[in-house]
Motif scaffolding. Structure first.
Motif, mmCIF file in Angstrom:
data_model
loop_
_atom_site.group_PDB
_atom_site.id
_atom_site.type_symbol
_atom_site.label_atom_id
_atom_site.label_comp_id
_atom_site.label_asym_id
_atom_site.label_seq_id
_atom_site.Cartn_x
_atom_site.Cartn_y
_atom_site.Cartn_z
ATOM 1 N N ASP A 294 -8.220 7.759 8.583
ATOM 2 C CA ASP A 294 -7.033 7.633 9.604
ATOM 3 C C ASP A 294 -5.876 7.001 8.614
ATOM 4 O O ASP A 294 -5.916 6.554 7.794
ATOM 5 N N GLU A 295 -4.821 6.734 9.740
ATOM 6 C CA GLU A 295 -3.461 6.226 8.825
ATOM 7 C C GLU A 295 -3.829 5.026 8.370
ATOM 8 O O GLU A 295 -3.432 4.439 7.453
ATOM 9 N N LYS A 296 -4.673 4.099 9.169
ATOM 10 C CA LYS A 296 -5.013 2.686 8.869
ATOM 11 C C LYS A 296 -5.818 2.530 7.410
ATOM 12 O O LYS A 296 -5.487 1.802 6.671
ATOM 13 N N THR A 297 -6.770 3.616 7.530
ATOM 14 C CA THR A 297 -7.523 3.612 6.185
ATOM 15 C C THR A 297 -6.729 4.270 4.902
ATOM 16 O O THR A 297 -6.601 3.651 3.676
ATOM 17 N N ILE A 298 -5.605 5.073 5.219
ATOM 18 C CA ILE A 298 -4.836 5.607 4.030
ATOM 19 C C ILE A 298 -4.027 4.438 3.599
ATOM 20 O O ILE A 298 -3.839 4.188 2.413
ATOM 21 N N ALA A 299 -3.335 3.630 4.531
ATOM 22 C CA ALA A 299 -2.474 2.707 4.254
ATOM 23 C C ALA A 299 -3.189 1.417 3.348
ATOM 24 O O ALA A 299 -2.745 0.925 2.246
ATOM 25 N N ALA A 300 -4.631 1.234 4.008
ATOM 26 C CA ALA A 300 -5.208 0.361 2.811
ATOM 27 C C ALA A 300 -5.685 0.637 1.782
ATOM 28 O O ALA A 300 -5.826 0.090 0.718
ATOM 29 N N GLY A 301 -5.948 1.947 1.491
ATOM 30 C CA GLY A 301 -6.144 2.618 0.402
ATOM 31 C C GLY A 301 -5.087 2.519 -0.694
ATOM 32 O O GLY A 301 -5.027 2.222 -2.071
ATOM 33 N N LEU A 302 -3.838 2.850 -0.317
ATOM 34 C CA LEU A 302 -2.573 2.746 -0.905
ATOM 35 C C LEU A 302 -2.280 1.391 -1.447
ATOM 36 O O LEU A 302 -1.844 1.060 -2.436
ATOM 37 N N ARG A 303 -2.777 0.355 -0.518
ATOM 38 C CA ARG A 303 -2.252 -0.967 -1.017
ATOM 39 C C ARG A 303 -3.221 -1.292 -2.313
ATOM 40 O O ARG A 303 -2.898 -1.889 -3.279
ATOM 41 N N ALA A 304 -4.457 -0.941 -1.974
ATOM 42 C CA ALA A 304 -5.507 -1.004 -3.212
ATOM 43 C C ALA A 304 -4.856 -0.495 -4.336
ATOM 44 O O ALA A 304 -4.896 -1.041 -5.718
ATOM 45 N N ASP A 305 -4.332 0.995 -4.493
ATOM 46 C CA ASP A 305 -3.769 1.643 -5.566
ATOM 47 C C ASP A 305 -2.662 0.670 -6.257
ATOM 48 O O ASP A 305 -2.645 0.546 -7.358
ATOM 49 N N THR A 306 -1.700 0.449 -5.284
ATOM 50 C CA THR A 306 -0.556 0.003 -5.861
ATOM 51 C C THR A 306 -0.772 -1.649 -6.312
ATOM 52 O O THR A 306 -0.142 -1.951 -7.336
ATOM 53 N N LEU A 307 -1.514 -2.221 -5.622
ATOM 54 C CA LEU A 307 -1.898 -3.656 -6.024
ATOM 55 C C LEU A 307 -2.603 -3.755 -7.506
ATOM 56 O O LEU A 307 -2.335 -4.407 -8.394
ATOM 57 N N GLY A 308 -3.493 -2.816 -7.631
ATOM 58 C CA GLY A 308 -4.353 -2.546 -8.882
ATOM 59 C C GLY A 308 -3.263 -2.293 -9.896
ATOM 60 O O GLY A 308 -3.290 -2.524 -11.266
ATOM 61 N N SER A 309 -2.242 -1.412 -9.611
ATOM 62 C CA SER A 309 -1.331 -0.934 -10.573
ATOM 63 C C SER A 309 -0.199 -2.265 -11.055
ATOM 64 O O SER A 309 0.058 -2.358 -12.317
ATOM 65 N N ALA A 310 0.081 -3.126 -10.118
ATOM 66 C CA ALA A 310 0.946 -4.304 -10.144
ATOM 67 C C ALA A 310 0.160 -5.067 -11.218
ATOM 68 O O ALA A 310 0.850 -5.843 -12.036
ATOM 69 N N ILE A 311 -1.198 -5.246 -10.762
ATOM 70 C CA ILE A 311 -2.060 -6.134 -11.670
ATOM 71 C C ILE A 311 -2.368 -5.689 -13.213
ATOM 72 O O ILE A 311 -2.462 -6.594 -13.987
ATOM 73 N N SER A 312 -2.413 -4.309 -12.986
ATOM 74 C CA SER A 312 -2.877 -3.905 -14.355
ATOM 75 C C SER A 312 -2.374 -4.360 -15.574
ATOM 76 O O SER A 312 -2.820 -4.569 -16.741
#
Length: 482
Positions: A294-312
């Motif tokens: 759902d929208e909440k899951t997608i938002a949480a998944g995108l946060r993981a992608d973007t945070l992982g990218s920022a830390i990488s």
């Protein structure tokens, strides 16, 4: 995690489950099965993780030792990003069986940055600085982006994914010709034969094997191609002999990040593409594991992608995104546990902490990589075509969107000097066909399928199944679905 498992939103499904019953996504498996299944996920995506650092590292002119370091850093950061996505913290992570790694979408723009950087030593710091900014902005935008999915229908995502594959194929062709374009033997029959043999091995394994061996066909093809290349004297084992058994990806090994506006804009466009791909992957995987995203899951998944990218980039890694090939593995094996994939993330971290393990890919000769790259990059393009099949190409509007966007996107490939009169900062963006093609696809989709949508009842703006006829009812309904 001690979080309470979530089930379908449907009342009937919810009533059928007891509160203490775990969803298959949240189940833990016996240690041996957890180990082997996690390793299989790593094998399925390993070639995809190491390819981007190999491409970018070679363009920058890194030595074998430095290339090994960059590859190990990508493995390490892919493991961290996978942990974020599968285990999750706070509102970060879809908590689905997702493997995260370096996204192919960023390769072409990064090569454009390298090409337009006078001092190649500054190229990686500029790339890392742009990824950090794009990751932070993406993290902030994640909850809002999850509401804008309707602006990225299959006609847009399919076009972008196709461009990613097409843009990377020239890299595979370059590898197939040899390691040094300036050498006399570049493009020799020996190199091209090695590439062809590797390609044939991968195709044979994909056609005549099943299960695990079929999933790791590219990896096995690289091994066999490398062994065959030894008698030809083109295999260099020095990166392995010079690598340490244990090592840590030193933060900012290639220098402190630099922040160039044009590079940042380019990588922000890549982040948009990456978030679009991840959203589509989450929707697909949610259906496969019977836990719709759902929208909440997608938002949480995108946060993981973007945070992982920022830390990488802190550990010398690149932009991270979900790996679509592992979704197919979940569908095939029926193993839906996110902890299995988290186990795979653990393997990635351990490989990143062992330079010897990371150096093994550096041994593979460029022609062998080229042969496997034809399959790897071609599969990305084919995946985009599969998405376009469902995009309603029976209608002129969508055909025009795809036609013009693809044309804009392949300009840097077919006419490399097309933007030669533009400023160098602008060329960083314009020379990335993926970035320009994505912008064109989004803009044209808005013009043709959203603005004044009531004026054309026959315009198809929702995905269609192949062979589905377009009726007046369908056309009218499509005008309201985005």
């Amino acid at each position: 995690m001690a979080t309470k498992p979530r089930f379908r939103n449907d009342a009937q499904d919810a009533s059928a489950d007891t509160e203490d019953q775990k969803h298959p996504v949240d189940e833990t498996l016996p240690p041996l099965k957890m180990f082997t299944s996690g390793l299989q996920h790593v094998a399925a995506m390993y070639a995809g993780v190491v390819a981007p650092p190999l491409i970018v590292g070679a363009a920058v002119g890194l030595s074998g030792t430095e290339l090994t370091f960059l590859t190990g850093a990508s493995l390490f950061t892919a493991g961290l990003a996978t942990f974020l996505q599968t285990l999750g913290i706070w509102k970060i992570g879809a908590r689905l069986p997702f493997v995260n790694g370096v996204t192919f979408a960023g390769v072409a723009p990064m090569l454009a940055i390298v090409d337009t950087t006078d001092d190649k030593a500054d190229a990686l710091p500029i790339i890392f600085g742009a990824i950090i900014v794009a990751g932070v902005l993406g993290f902030i935008a994640a909850p809002y982006f999850s509401k804008l999915v309707r602006f990225f229908p299959p006609v847009v995502t399919g076009t972008v994914i196709t461009l990613i594959g097409v843009s990377l194929l020239p890299v595979a062709f370059g590898w197939a010709q040899g390691p040094n374009p300036a050498a006399k033997d570049y493009g020799s029959t020996t190199y091209l034969t090695l590439a062809a043999i590797t390609l044939v091995v991968v195709l044979v394994l994909r056609r005549f094997t099943r299960g695990f061996l079929k999933q790791v066909a590219v990896l096995v093809g690289l091994v066999i191609g490398t062994l065959i290349a030894i008698p030809f004297g083109v295999t260099d084992f020095s990166p392995v002999t010079e690598a340490d058994i244990v090592g840590f990806p030193t933060p900012f090994h290639f220098g402190a990040p630099q922040f160039a506006l044009a590079a940042i804009i380019s990588m922000c466009v890549v982040m948009l593409v990456s978030m679009t791909e991840s959203t589509a992957d989450m929707l697909a995987l949610g259906e496969i594991v019977d836990r719709p995203a759902d929208e909440k899951t997608i938002a949480a998944g995108l946060r993981a992608d973007t945070l992982g990218s920022a830390i990488s980039p802190l550990f010398n890694g690149f932009m991270c995104s979900a790996f679509a090939q592992n979704i197919g593995l979940v569908a095939m094996t029926k193993i839906r546990s996110r902890f299995v994939v988290a186990c795979g993330g653990g393997f990635l971290v351990l490989m990143g902490l062992s330079p010897v393990a990371a150096s093994l890919i550096s041994v593979v000769p460029r022609p062998v990589l080229g042969g496997a790259g034809v399959v790897l990059f071609g599969s990305v393009a084919a995946s985009g075509i599969q998405t376009l099949v469902k995009a309603g190409l029976e209608k002129d509007n969508n055909v025009l969107i795809v036609a013009v966007s693809l044309a804009v996107g392949i300009i840097p490939i077919t006419a490399p000097e097309f933007y030669h009169a533009f400023p160098e900062t602008a060329k960083i963006i314009l020379d990335s066909g993926i970035s320009t093609g994505c912008v064109a696809a989004v803009a044209l989709n808005l013009v043709f399928n959203h603005l004044g949508k009531g004026q054309d009842d026959d315009t198809v703006t929702a995905p269609m199944e192949p062979g589905e006829e377009i009726s007046e009812t369908r056309g009218a309904k499509a005008a309201h679905v985005h």
